[in-house]
Structures are given as C-alpha cells and as structure tokens.
Design an enzyme around this catalytic site. Structure first.
Site, PDB file in Angstrom:
ATOM      1  N   HIS A 119       0.361  -3.216   6.576  1.00 48.06           N
ATOM      2  CA  HIS A 119      -0.900  -3.144   7.327  1.00 48.06           C
ATOM      3  C   HIS A 119      -2.060  -3.779   6.560  1.00 48.06           C
ATOM      4  CE1 HIS A 119      -1.139   0.309   4.612  1.00 48.06           C
ATOM      5  NE2 HIS A 119      -2.450   0.185   4.697  1.00 48.06           N
ATOM      6  N   SER A 160       0.423   3.861   1.643  1.00 50.35           N
ATOM      7  CA  SER A 160       0.546   4.430   2.986  1.00 50.35           C
ATOM      8  C   SER A 160       1.873   4.058   3.635  1.00 50.35           C
ATOM      9  CB  SER A 160      -0.611   3.964   3.876  1.00 50.35           C
ATOM     10  OG  SER A 160      -1.833   4.458   3.404  1.00 50.35           O
ATOM     11  N   CYS A 162      -7.080  -3.545   3.431  1.00 53.23           N
ATOM     12  CA  CYS A 162      -7.073  -2.091   3.253  1.00 53.23           C
ATOM     13  C   CYS A 162      -7.665  -1.676   1.917  1.00 53.23           C
ATOM     14  CB  CYS A 162      -5.659  -1.521   3.402  1.00 53.23           C
ATOM     15  SG  CYS A 162      -5.545   0.268   3.087  1.00 53.23           S
ATOM     16  N   CYS A 211       0.837  -1.202   0.000  1.00 53.69           N
ATOM     17  CA  CYS A 211       0.000   0.000   0.000  1.00 53.69           C
ATOM     18  C   CYS A 211       0.873   1.254   0.000  1.00 53.69           C
ATOM     19  CB  CYS A 211      -0.906  -0.022   1.230  1.00 53.69           C
ATOM     20  SG  CYS A 211      -2.062   1.367   1.314  1.00 53.69           S
ATOM     21  N   HIS A 257       4.567   6.181   2.442  1.00 55.81           N
ATOM     22  CA  HIS A 257       4.590   7.496   3.087  1.00 55.81           C
ATOM     23  C   HIS A 257       5.513   7.498   4.306  1.00 55.81           C
ATOM     24  CE1 HIS A 257       1.667   9.262   0.522  1.00 55.81           C
ATOM     25  NE2 HIS A 257       0.618   8.657   1.016  1.00 55.81           N
TER      26      HIS A 257
END
Length: 387
Positions: free
Chosen positions: A62, A42, A168, A40, A45
């Site tokens: 995650h 995220s 997710c 992902c 990031h």
C-alpha cells in the site's frame, strides 16, 4: 494482461509470488506500473493475522510509486506516462471528512481491507479466483489497476524508490508529530519505536520546532538513524527516556509521546500515558492487533491532568495536499528521504525483506519492481544508512 504479484493465500502465511490476471482499468481507474513499494509493517499484520482482511487471497502493498501506463474512461487528472505516489485511502473529496480537510478519514476508507475496487468488484484474479487488493492498490505487483483518486501526480525528476515512501511511512510518521501530537516550538517529545514510521515522527517533531526529541528503540540501527534525522537523545530503555523527559520539565513529563511500535500493546500506551505532563498528548500510530483492547491508564489522572490519548491514521494528513508539500520540503533540504531506505529487494525476495524487518535490520526495506531505478544511487549516498 498478466503480471507477477505477491499473494497471501492463508493466514497465518507467507507471501507467494504468482502470475495473476489483471483486468483493464474501468471507469475512473488507471493501470500503474509499480516501480517501488515499501515493506510496511501493516502488510505483515495481514500475514500474521493481527489484522483481519475481508477476502483471501489478497495481494499486499500500500506504499508505492510508479508510472501510469493506461487510463480508463472518465479519468481527467492523469495521463499515460505520469509518475505517481499511491494513497491507500482513495479520498472521494466530498464526504464530510474530505470536505473538512480530513482525507485520511474519507468514507472510502471502509474498503481498505475489503480488497475490491470502488464499484465493489475485483480486478485481479488467480486461477479464476478473485484476488483482493490491499488499500485498493496491491502494490506488491509489477502492474496494478487502481482508482484515479488513489494516485498523486509527482514530478518526473523525483526518484521513484524514494517517492514510494511518501505513500505511507513519511506522511504517517511526520503527521503523527505535526498533526496528531501538535508539536510546538520548544516541546519535549518522545518517539517510541523509530522504524520506518517513527523515524519520520522524529523528522516531523524537528520540523515543528521541538527542543528535545527523545528516540526510544531497542535496535541500535534505528536509534542511530533517529539521531541522524533529528533526535537529540536516544535510548534502548523506555524508563531511561521517561526519566530524561521528566528531568527536563521539572518532573512534569514529555509534552507528547508518539507510539510507533510495530505491534503495540495497551501496556505500551499506558507507559506513554504515565510519561506525559499535564495536558500532554499520547499519540498511538502503531497498528495493534484488531483484537487488542484495554489501556492501563488512571481515569482520575485522565480527568484531573487533562491528558489526551489520540489515535493517528495516515498521520492525520490529506495526501493530495501533503504529499506534494513533503516533496517540496525534501527538495528544499528540510526533509530527508534517502537515509530511510536501508535495502532494496526484488519481488521474489519479499519474505526475506520481512524477515529482515523482524530482525531489526531495516529502517525501511523497499521492493524494486521495475525501471526506472533512478533512486539506486540514493541508497548509497554518503549519509545513507548502510544495508
């Protein structure tokens, strides 16, 4: 025990694969053998520093699926051998938000970036140093200890490389359309950014009955995938997409615009605001840097047109309820998952996976961490996106 894990030791930085020490599960915790974990944006990031984590080093990941290998004291809903999808917010079930059916906003979400378990301590260690666990999960590891409430039990006949996306990408995108944008039958919907999250917003809008779903992405692979999964139109250019939305609505604009860009800016949200009709909705799902502020939106227009700007975390889903429901839709042929996985990678190839993400080569890359590899055939199904 020891396990291999992808660790971020500095920011900005790249993922380093190390052998780490993993404590056994404590009260109401489980040991999970991670089989597959989605790459992902995220987690990227964290590596770029766009989102600040509370502790370094940190093990990312995650969005995952795996098999319960051991249970700690007090565990009542899981047993060894159960197949699970992870939830990156371990919903307590009794705070104000959980009691209101809003598990995505559970007060335990405050620990997502801190990296400890619910009791404030660490389970993963590297050379004597505590290692944080992203979302209390650290799914970029072959084994991980996590809260019982971070696991959603699923049927053993669901391929785990496919089920991982339910951690997710699928609920976040699908819920952005169904819950956050509240798409209704006949709506005109724009989805800006159709990667792993956005393409599932397309699926959610289709499920909710939108008559036109306009996908916007500069990457041809992602536009093509969006068209396969329910988009009626696809553009590389946002202005062209907005012009089409207005032409379909007597100049009014789209009923909703869902912004799923990997690193959105205020200008992206401002453009979406200009593209919606009176009483329309902008949904911001993409995660901006935590320092980004400001949206160029006309305040009088906001008032007089009753427009709405809506944030969306986890698609506004309650994972314990929505993950099984989404799997039911998949099994009924109403939700497509196999087509989302463009390529699988080994743990040692994690940085290559993120390089491919930045290059626009993947809709969703997935780490394959261990057996069973039941989903391997799914990635080469006739309707799957080519690697």
């Amino acid at each position: 025990m020891q396990t291999r894990a992808a660790i971020l030791r500095q920011v900005p930085g790249t993922w380093e694969v190390h052998t780490v020490d993993l404590d056994p599960p404590r009260d109401r915790e489980v040991l999970v053998r991670i089989v597959a974990s989605g790459l992902c944006h995220s987690d990227d990031h964290f590596a770029t520093g766009d989102i600040t984590v509370g502790h370094l080093p940190i093990c990312g990941g995650h969005e995952a699926a795996g098999v319960v290998e051991a249970v700690g004291p007090g565990v009542s809903t899981l047993r060894e051998g159960d197949h699970v999808v992870t939830a990156f917010i371990p919903s307590c079930g009794h705070c104000r938000w959980c009691a209101s059916g809003m598990q995505a906003l559970c007060d335990n979400g405050a620990l997502m970036l801190e990296g400890t378990q619910l009791d404030g301590t660490f389970r993963m260690h590297l050379d004597g140093e505590d290692v944080a666990q992203a979302g209390l999960l650290s799914a970029f590891a072959e084994y991980s200890v996590m809260p019982e409430v971070s696991c959603i039990k699923i049927s053993k006949d669901v391929p785990l490389e496919i089920a991982a996306l339910l951690g997710c990408a699928v609920p976040t995108g699908w819920g952005s359309a169904v819950n956050a944008a509240q798409v209704s039958p006949g709506d005109v919907v724009m989805v800006v950014g159709t990667g792993g999250i956005g393409v599932n917003a397309v699926q959610g809008a289709r499920h909710a009955g939108a008559s036109r779903i306009i996908a916007v992405d500069p990457v041809e692979l992602k536009r093509t995938t969006a068209l396969k999964l329910g988009a009626t139109d696809a553009f590389a250019d946002r202005e062209e997409a907005t012009e089409l939305a207005r032409s379909l609505t007597n100049g009014q604009g789209a009923d909703s615009v869902i912004v799923c860009i990997g690193v959105p800016t205020g200008d992206d949200v401002g453009a979406a605001f200009s593209a919606i009709r009176k009483a329309g909705t902008v949904v911001l799902t993409g995660a901006a840097p935590d320092t980004a502020v400001g949206i160029p939106a006309g305040l009088l227009e906001l008032t007089m047109y009753q427009k709405r700007i809506q944030g969306s975390l986890y698609g506004g889903c309650s994972p314990a309820k929505d993950v099984p429901r989404l799997l039911d839709l998949w099994q009924a042929g109403q939700l497509r998952l196999e087509e989302l996985v463009t390529r699988t990678y080994s743990l040692d190839e994690i940085n290559e996976g993120y390089e491919d993400l930045h290059a626009g080569l993947n809709v969703r890359g997935v780490l394959h961490l261990g057996e069973p590899r039941a989903a391997a055939a799914a990635t080469t199904a006739p309707n799957a996106v080519a690697a």
